[in-house]
Design a protein around this motif. Structure first.
Motif, PDB file in Angstrom:
ATOM      1  N   ALA A   1       0.831   7.633  -1.361  1.00 35.41           N
ATOM      2  CA  ALA A   1       1.727   7.344  -2.247  1.00 35.41           C
ATOM      3  C   ALA A   1       1.306   7.938  -3.640  1.00 35.41           C
ATOM      4  CB  ALA A   1       1.908   5.916  -2.392  1.00 35.41           C
ATOM      5  N   CYS A   2       0.312   7.901  -4.190  1.00 36.05           N
ATOM      6  CA  CYS A   2      -0.163   8.280  -5.572  1.00 36.05           C
ATOM      7  C   CYS A   2      -0.026   9.727  -5.463  1.00 36.05           C
ATOM      8  CB  CYS A   2      -1.602   7.919  -5.760  1.00 36.05           C
ATOM      9  SG  CYS A   2      -1.707   5.915  -6.195  1.00 36.05           S
TER      10      CYS A   2
ATOM     11  N   ALA B   1       2.433  -0.480  -8.961  1.00 34.21           N
ATOM     12  CA  ALA B   1       2.554   0.740  -8.092  1.00 34.21           C
ATOM     13  C   ALA B   1       2.481   1.892  -9.305  1.00 34.21           C
ATOM     14  CB  ALA B   1       3.839   0.861  -7.623  1.00 34.21           C
TER      15      ALA B   1
ATOM     16  N   ARG C   1       0.759  -1.043  -0.096  1.00 31.60           N
ATOM     17  CA  ARG C   1       0.108   0.023   0.025  1.00 31.60           C
ATOM     18  C   ARG C   1       0.823   1.057  -0.003  1.00 31.60           C
ATOM     19  NH1 ARG C   1      -4.276  -0.134   4.616  1.00 31.60           N
ATOM     20  NH2 ARG C   1      -5.399   1.519   3.520  1.00 31.60           N
ATOM     21  N   SER C   2       2.055   1.162   0.616  1.00 25.78           N
ATOM     22  CA  SER C   2       2.695   2.458   0.718  1.00 25.78           C
ATOM     23  C   SER C   2       3.461   2.631  -0.908  1.00 25.78           C
ATOM     24  CB  SER C   2       4.062   2.192   1.667  1.00 25.78           C
ATOM     25  OG  SER C   2       4.761   1.355   1.227  1.00 25.78           O
ATOM     26  N   ARG C   3       3.169   1.802  -1.491  1.00 26.74           N
ATOM     27  CA  ARG C   3       3.753   2.115  -2.925  1.00 26.74           C
ATOM     28  C   ARG C   3       2.527   2.539  -3.927  1.00 26.74           C
ATOM     29  NH1 ARG C   3       7.547   2.832  -0.137  1.00 26.74           N
ATOM     30  NH2 ARG C   3       9.271   1.495   0.010  1.00 26.74           N
ATOM     31  N   GLY C   4       1.495   2.611  -3.200  1.00 24.98           N
ATOM     32  CA  GLY C   4       0.278   3.228  -3.926  1.00 24.98           C
ATOM     33  C   GLY C   4      -0.587   2.115  -4.570  1.00 24.98           C
ATOM     34  N   ILE C   5      -0.491   1.018  -4.076  1.00 28.23           N
ATOM     35  CA  ILE C   5      -1.471  -0.125  -4.511  1.00 28.23           C
ATOM     36  C   ILE C   5      -2.631  -0.236  -3.656  1.00 28.23           C
ATOM     37  CG2 ILE C   5      -1.490  -2.439  -4.874  1.00 28.23           C
ATOM     38  CD1 ILE C   5       1.661  -2.527  -5.515  1.00 28.23           C
ATOM     39  N   ALA C   6      -3.787  -0.201  -4.147  1.00 27.80           N
ATOM     40  CA  ALA C   6      -4.932  -0.186  -3.485  1.00 27.80           C
ATOM     41  C   ALA C   6      -5.067  -1.410  -2.244  1.00 27.80           C
ATOM     42  CB  ALA C   6      -6.229   0.042  -4.239  1.00 27.80           C
TER      43      ALA C   6
ATOM     44  N   GLU D   1      -5.804   7.661   2.901  1.00 28.61           N
ATOM     45  CA  GLU D   1      -5.175   6.150   3.007  1.00 28.61           C
ATOM     46  C   GLU D   1      -3.923   6.104   2.585  1.00 28.61           C
ATOM     47  OE1 GLU D   1      -7.015   3.303   3.726  1.00 28.61           O
ATOM     48  OE2 GLU D   1      -8.594   4.682   4.387  1.00 28.61           O
ATOM     49  N   PRO D   2      -2.953   5.337   2.922  1.00 26.60           N
ATOM     50  CA  PRO D   2      -1.549   5.291   2.559  1.00 26.60           C
ATOM     51  C   PRO D   2      -1.330   5.270   1.147  1.00 26.60           C
ATOM     52  CG  PRO D   2      -2.039   3.255   3.713  1.00 26.60           C
ATOM     53  CD  PRO D   2      -3.138   4.202   3.947  1.00 26.60           C
ATOM     54  N   GLU D   3      -2.171   4.447   0.570  1.00 27.60           N
ATOM     55  CA  GLU D   3      -1.860   4.319  -0.978  1.00 27.60           C
ATOM     56  C   GLU D   3      -2.175   5.592  -1.859  1.00 27.60           C
ATOM     57  OE1 GLU D   3      -3.788   2.321   0.843  1.00 27.60           O
ATOM     58  OE2 GLU D   3      -5.898   1.715   0.112  1.00 27.60           O
TER      59      GLU D   3
ATOM     60  N   LEU E   1       9.108   5.395  -9.203  1.00 26.63           N
ATOM     61  CA  LEU E   1       8.025   5.767  -8.951  1.00 26.63           C
ATOM     62  C   LEU E   1       7.969   7.502  -9.080  1.00 26.63           C
ATOM     63  CD1 LEU E   1       6.836   3.489  -6.117  1.00 26.63           C
ATOM     64  CD2 LEU E   1       5.692   4.088  -8.431  1.00 26.63           C
TER      65      LEU E   1
ATOM     66  N   PHE F   1       6.761   9.229  -0.730  1.00 24.22           N
ATOM     67  CA  PHE F   1       7.503   7.948  -0.905  1.00 24.22           C
ATOM     68  C   PHE F   1       8.308   7.701   0.509  1.00 24.22           C
ATOM     69  CE2 PHE F   1      11.259   5.096  -1.553  1.00 24.22           C
ATOM     70  CZ  PHE F   1      10.405   3.904  -2.315  1.00 24.22           C
TER      71      PHE F   1
ATOM     72  N   ALA G   1      -1.121   2.314 -10.735  1.00 22.54           N
ATOM     73  CA  ALA G   1      -1.798   2.776  -9.457  1.00 22.54           C
ATOM     74  C   ALA G   1      -1.857   4.313  -9.607  1.00 22.54           C
ATOM     75  CB  ALA G   1      -1.730   2.077  -8.247  1.00 22.54           C
TER      76      ALA G   1
END
Ligand code: ATP
Ligand code: MG
Lengths: 411, 247
Positions: B76-77, B102, A361-366, B71-73, B162, B81, B105
């Motif tokens: 990140a988006c 990644a 998740r910390s890499r952006g993945i839902a 949310e954490p994701e 990223l 990082f 997303a």
């Protein structure tokens, strides 16, 4: 466990009707089986092998033997394979492969319980016999489709796979259904000659509802190789017995299995490997994804008989609980009566790795995607055993279905 | 870019951050130093949105948006990082799968289409070269069987792939040999630019020789107790933290 008078009455009535249509010669062995079934009844939780899969509720049911043939609708036939298609135990037109079908079947010596019920009513089915040194040039996909009949129905089939010395085949036993209230039992007699090689896939993707029980009894001669991959993707009440006898030296088996359950399913796998001769190898690797409102039972057993020296055996079971309310009973079991053997076994029950989830998740993945990635990772060891790309693709896509695997993950 | 005001955060009922303030502007590099257990990783994790931390007071704004609601994701988006102090191994999910998921997303979040397979491969391959990671390693599970130094280089690779706007590197320099330290520093410097900002959590002056910080902060007892320029890091290297704790 023996049945009370009047219990099983519906089965008696159905059997009477069924037996009346048989010749006297046909009827006798069936009646023996049926009376054994009546004497033992359905196994219940007092029987160790059925502890978590009580069948006594079936006694009350009134299943009519299948008579109708449902319509064939487009079915998941895999490319690059030959196919046999059964709908509710009735063979569909299959001109090129009907030589692998038999209307009749061999009956076993009198037995008890579900096996006896199967033997009493059984019709034929797959009958794959390969002569010495021959080889099926394409995998054979055998589809067992269950469809709703006008009323609750049952079907019982007995099948044979017999490979001569050095013969080779790949067979897919493909169970799918619409989840209607049915009872189906299948018995597979598998005999492998010297140096024969069978790759067997048993895939079950039934909808919740029906009851399916399968038994595969495999017997391996010298240097024979039996590779089985079993996948359960859904199902109502499912019970699989897989019994493998390594009867002569050099025989080898690998069994890998995955159960990823749909909601409300009950999946019970009993796998037993008997090392009856020296210098045989067995590998058992099962993995389960167990969700809320489902129950998974896994019972793995390796028996090393006296004289089976230099046995090399390994059993691994791993379960992932996807909800706090999931239930799993996993038991590896080992009985050794020889001294010069190498046997390892282990079972784990764990939860999804929250640290790995947080990392993704910390890499952006839902969250849902990340969970699906981790579930797939868990299943990968088993999926990698499927050496049939089209089949693997089909199973992977079924596993990716959000309704199968991600719906209840919030719990 | 990042505005932290009077931040209080707890882990398992224990207050770790006790009124922390920090302001970071685009283009800046901030180093955060401080004794073990002072809350540096806690701060990094709270910014990245890791579960298990409870913010009881204060605010964190990123480009004026309340970060704590996201949310954490999503963070990140949005371009945050975090390079982890202890990167996890994820057998069965390959590095390539992670990178692709990644990237996509993030593209989806920005309303873009998925990256073309060839562009993806080329993009990753070039960056793997920069951090001297053999692309073959990328078909393995995430960090699976990677050495400590390889894991840290892999964090930098993910960062390069990223292209975040705010990079927080939690002890990415710990446990690295001289060459690897140079590689990590080069990776950080490669992304340095007027629109990006960097937070380096470190115990050592060494990294700061390669990545010149604009500010150095000392985090102790849940707060920034001293801030200064690069010379503060040198002073800490000589004197330790005792003189600050006493203050
Ligand atoms: N999950 C947790 N449960 C309980 N205590 C925790 C947890 N995470 C952190 N802590 C505690 O919070 C405090 C701050 O930890 P943190 O990891 O933020 O320190 P740090 O400054 O990064 O230290 P280091 O320099 O050793 O990495 C420590 O006392 C630590 O034990
Ligand atoms: Mg830390």
């Amino acid at each position: 466990m023996s049945a009370q008078p009047n219990e099983l009455a519906t089965y008696s009535a159905q059997f009477e009707r069924y037996a009346n249509a048989l010749t006297a010669a046909e009827r006798a062995p069936r009646s023996v089986q049926f009376s054994r079934f009546l004497a033992s009844g359905f196994p219940d939780k007092h029987q160790e092998d059925w502890r978590y899969s009580d069948l006594s509720r079936l006694a009350e049911q009134n299943y009519e033997p299948d008579v109708t043939t449902a319509e064939v609708s487009p079915i998941a036939l895999l490319p690059d394979a030959d196919a046999l298609v059964y709908i509710n135990s009735h063979l569909q037109d299959a001109p090129s492969t009907s030589r692998w079908h038999s209307d009749t079947c061999e009956l076993p010596p009198p037995t008890t319980g579900v096996d006896a019920l199967n033997a009493a009513f059984a019709s034929g089915g797959l009958r794959l016999r390969l002569d010495r040194g021959t080889r099926l040039d394409k995998p054979l996909q055998v589809l067992f489709v269950s469809r709703a009949d006008l009323q609750a129905s049952m079907s019982h089939q007995r099948h044979l796979i017999e490979l001569g010395d050095q013969a080779e085949a790949t067979v897919l036993l493909d169970f799918s259904g619409d989840g209607s209230e049915r009872l189906a039992t299948h018995f597979f007699d598998v005999r492998l000659g010297r140096g024969a090689r069978l790759r067997l896939y048993r895939i079950q993707n039934e909808k919740a509802g029906g009851t399916l029980m399968t038994r595969i009894d495999a017997k391996l001669s010298r240097d024979a190789k039996f590779e089985a991959v079993t996948i359960d993707l859904g199902g109502g009440f499912i019970r699989h017995d897989l019994d493998i006898a390594l009867a002569e030296s050099g025989a080898e088996t690998t069994v890998a299995g995955l159960y990823a359950q749909a909601k409300h399913s009950h999946i019970d796998n009993h796998v037993r490997v008997v090392h009856a001769a020296a210098h045989c190898t067995s590998r058992m690797n099962y993995r389960g994804l167990v969700d809320e409102k489902t129950k998974a039972v896994f019972n793995g057993k390796v028996v090393v008989q006296p004289g089976a020296q230099k046995t090399d055996s390994e059993q691994r079971i791993a379960n992932l609980l996807l909800s706090r309310k999931a239930e799993v009973n996993a038991k590896p079991d080992l009985e050794i009566y020889a001294d010069d053997v190498k046997c390892a076994h282990g079972a784990t029950v764990g939860q999804l790795d929250e640290v790995a989830l947080a990392y993704l998740r910390s890499r952006g993945i839902a969250k849902d995607t990340a969970r699906a990635m981790l579930l797939r990772a868990f299943a990968l060891e088993i999926l990698d055993r499927i050496e049939w790309p089209a089949l693997r693709a089909r199973i992977e896509s079924a596993l990716h279905l959000p309704s199968e695997l991600t719906v209840d993950f919030e719990a | 870019m990042l505005e932290i005001n009077n931040l209080h955060a707890r882990v398992e009922e224990k207050e770790i951050l006790k009124g922390l303030n920090l302001s970071i502007k685009p283009g800046e590099v901030h180093a955060i130093m401080g004794p073990n257990g002072s809350g540096k990783s806690t701060l990094s994790n709270v910014i990245a949105g890791r579960e298990g931390y409870e913010v009881t007071e204060g605010s964190v704004l990123f480009d004026g948006k309340n970060l704590l609601d996201l949310e954490p994701e999503i963070r990140a988006c949005e371009g945050i990082f975090l390079g982890f102090q202890y990167p996890v191994e994820i057998p069965g999910v390959s590095n390539m799968t992670l990178l692709k998921a990644a990237i996509n997303a993030r593209r989806k979040h920005q309303g873009e289409t998925e990256i073309a397979p060839n562009d993806f491969l080329a993009w990753v391959r070039d960056r793997a070269k920069l951090v001297k990671i053999d692309p073959k390693m990328l078909s393995r599970g995430v960090n699976e069987g990677f050495s400590g130094g390889e894991k840290k280089r892999n964090e930098i690779l993910q960062m390069l792939v990223l292209q975040p706007r705010l990079m927080i590197l939690d002890e990415t320099d710990s446990g690295l040999d001289i060459d690897a330290l140079k590689i990590v520093a080069d990776g950080i410097n490669a992304l340095r630019g007027p629109t990006r900002a960097t937070v380096l959590v470190t115990h050592y002056q060494r990294l700061l020789d390669y990545v010149q910080p604009d500010y150095v902060h000392v985090l102790a007892r849940g707060r920034i107790v001293k801030s200064g320029g690069p010379e503060l890091a040198k002073e800490l290297e000589e004197k330790g933290y005792g003189w600050l704790e006493a203050a």
